[in-house]
Design a protein around this motif. Sequence first.
Motif, mmCIF file in Angstrom:
data_model
loop_
_atom_site.group_PDB
_atom_site.id
_atom_site.type_symbol
_atom_site.label_atom_id
_atom_site.label_comp_id
_atom_site.label_asym_id
_atom_site.label_seq_id
_atom_site.Cartn_x
_atom_site.Cartn_y
_atom_site.Cartn_z
ATOM 1 N N PRO A 428 -4.889 64.129 -12.391
ATOM 2 C CA PRO A 428 -5.706 65.040 -11.592
ATOM 3 C C PRO A 428 -6.729 65.755 -12.486
ATOM 4 C CG PRO A 428 -3.332 65.490 -11.376
ATOM 5 C CD PRO A 428 -3.498 64.578 -12.535
ATOM 6 N N TRP A 429 -7.947 65.906 -11.955
ATOM 7 C CA TRP A 429 -9.046 66.444 -12.778
ATOM 8 C C TRP A 429 -9.885 67.396 -11.941
ATOM 9 C CZ3 TRP A 429 -14.317 63.722 -13.495
ATOM 10 C CH2 TRP A 429 -15.089 64.377 -14.475
ATOM 11 N N CYS A 430 -10.364 68.464 -12.601
ATOM 12 C CA CYS A 430 -11.180 69.471 -11.916
ATOM 13 C C CYS A 430 -12.607 68.979 -11.661
ATOM 14 C CB CYS A 430 -11.222 70.745 -12.753
ATOM 15 S SG CYS A 430 -11.993 70.475 -14.375
ATOM 16 N N GLY A 431 -13.038 67.949 -12.400
ATOM 17 C CA GLY A 431 -14.383 67.407 -12.197
ATOM 18 C C GLY A 431 -15.431 67.951 -13.145
ATOM 19 N N SER A 434 -17.211 69.309 -19.229
ATOM 20 C CA SER A 434 -16.653 69.821 -20.490
ATOM 21 C C SER A 434 -15.147 69.584 -20.525
ATOM 22 C CB SER A 434 -16.978 71.303 -20.644
ATOM 23 O OG SER A 434 -16.483 72.008 -19.514
ATOM 24 N N CYS A 435 -14.503 69.775 -19.394
ATOM 25 C CA CYS A 435 -13.059 69.577 -19.317
ATOM 26 C C CYS A 435 -12.728 68.094 -19.503
ATOM 27 C CB CYS A 435 -12.539 70.103 -17.985
ATOM 28 S SG CYS A 435 -10.754 70.007 -17.838
ATOM 29 N N GLY A 436 -13.531 67.219 -18.901
ATOM 30 C CA GLY A 436 -13.315 65.772 -19.032
ATOM 31 C C GLY A 436 -13.419 65.329 -20.478
ATOM 32 N N SER A 461 -2.842 70.565 -9.956
ATOM 33 C CA SER A 461 -4.008 71.124 -10.639
ATOM 34 C C SER A 461 -4.447 70.206 -11.775
ATOM 35 C CB SER A 461 -3.657 72.512 -11.169
ATOM 36 O OG SER A 461 -2.475 72.430 -11.935
ATOM 37 N N CYS A 462 -5.660 70.465 -12.275
ATOM 38 C CA CYS A 462 -6.241 69.672 -13.370
ATOM 39 C C CYS A 462 -5.284 69.651 -14.561
ATOM 40 C CB CYS A 462 -7.584 70.282 -13.771
ATOM 41 S SG CYS A 462 -8.318 69.544 -15.240
ATOM 42 N N VAL A 463 -5.043 68.475 -15.139
ATOM 43 C CA VAL A 463 -4.095 68.362 -16.253
ATOM 44 C C VAL A 463 -4.487 69.213 -17.450
ATOM 45 C CG1 VAL A 463 -3.145 66.056 -15.851
ATOM 46 C CG2 VAL A 463 -5.298 66.290 -17.122
ATOM 47 N N ASN A 464 -5.760 69.502 -17.569
ATOM 48 C CA ASN A 464 -6.213 70.207 -18.771
ATOM 49 C C ASN A 464 -6.408 71.703 -18.544
ATOM 50 O OD1 ASN A 464 -7.094 70.299 -21.506
ATOM 51 N ND2 ASN A 464 -9.213 70.372 -20.756
ATOM 52 N N CYS A 465 -7.253 72.062 -17.556
ATOM 53 C CA CYS A 465 -7.610 73.477 -17.407
ATOM 54 C C CYS A 465 -6.809 74.187 -16.321
ATOM 55 C CB CYS A 465 -9.102 73.607 -17.149
ATOM 56 S SG CYS A 465 -9.584 72.989 -15.535
ATOM 57 N N LYS A 466 -6.000 73.413 -15.582
ATOM 58 C CA LYS A 466 -5.087 73.981 -14.575
ATOM 59 C C LYS A 466 -5.755 74.570 -13.341
ATOM 60 C CE LYS A 466 -1.721 72.874 -17.306
ATOM 61 N NZ LYS A 466 -1.097 71.568 -17.067
HETATM 62 ZN ZN ZN Z 1 -10.181 70.736 -15.762
#
Ligand code: ZN
Length: 479
Positions: A428-431, A434-436, A461-466
Amino acid sequence: MMPSRNQWLSNFSEWFHKVIFEIPIYDTRYPVKGTGIWMPYGFKIRREVLEIIREELIKTGHEEVLFPTLIPEYLLKKEGEHIRNFEGQVFWITYGGTTPLDVRLALRPTSETSIYPMFQLWIKGYSDLPVKIFQIVNVFRYETKATKPMIRVREITTFKEAHTAHATKKEAENQVREGVEIYSRIFEKLGIPFVVSIRPRWDKFPGAEYSVAFDTIMPDGKVLQIGTVHFLGQGFARAFDIKYMNAEGNYEYVWQTCYGISERVIAALLAIHGDDHGLVLPSIVAPIQVVVIPIVYKGREEDIIKVCKEVREALYDEGLRVIIDENREETPGSKYFKWELRGVPIRVEIGPRDLERNTVVLVRRDTLEKITIERKYIVEEVKKLLRTIDSNLRERGKSWLFEHIFRESEIEKAKDTLNSKGGIVEIPWCGKDSCGQEIETKMDGRILGVPYNMEEKPISSCVNCKVAAVNWVRVAKSY
Ligand code: ZN
């Protein structure tokens, strides 16, 4: 007993080099790095693949053309983003004989900047649209990474590029969809399994608004990009001043798309279907679809050869690509080995016992299974078996792909899965760009993009930024 795939799986790179060298398909010993020679058997496979590509494009209203290899520097530099990305990869011609050239000439790295100045001359009014052309040419890119035959080369010998121009944005976007459909049909015919992703903004084609890409998973678990379709918007039309007069008499910029496939498709075709015995070719592209092997015994040579010739004749008359391996110096065992290596879909064996019983033995390359049939049914049985083999290869390819697509919702787990199993991990990704890019660094992988045409959204939620995820995104190790 199914042929094993141990070597194919455990040391794919060695398998690939050995197979293409021994058959031979492609010779890499030419003294210019990143170039190679298509050998006769490889050239025939390539021709069959190109036939399929041509057929699908022509059927959908594309016309084949041929543009010059050389692009003057001022044209190559017209679209800013395009040249910034290709600059480091261009081969330049700077001399004509002993005279320095006034204008440096690039060996095309791709042909947008040679084709679009001509679009500017050809397109006048609404009735000139749409334009849908393609060419199959060589292109040159100064690759700095380690080269790999057919996969990363400096002379891409086989680059099919289609270029289209349309009156409206909607028509151009429809063309992107048609491009995706055309490529899907081509890969389906070749039995190459694929996923389609919308590349992230930082990895789109230079000069495009967005890029849609086809990827497959190779035996070593790494992903190979095998085709791309780009929505160019009006960026190149503005740079090259490509306008048409609309119904109201006003000039408007055209909307454009382009899409490409290279010999990587052939690399994928050879790789995906293979096993420890060598290539396994779908009948649609096999230069030889059936090989007839006489199992000769003393005193019966002439009778056996005669029947083999009749069988060959019957299959040939049905339009099949069939040969007899009559070489008397070679044992049947060594012939089996040779034709298995070359991936011939069906081997027909005829020996003294078959003469008495009016039978023949068919051996299918994909499973090495032997089937004894009555000789009078040879044509129907061979045709049926070729279809069975093709569909088996297609299904096996799809299973291979789906078994190597994983889903994870924690970044550490996703990274572990990618490292231990290879393939593609969907997370899952926020899109956010920068997060990608952070995800790429943390996972030591490449974001392939968001699945094309996938309705389903992640609930986590996004795996990185939640923050709330908006899409699944695919991550892989890539070629
Ligand atoms: Zn993210």
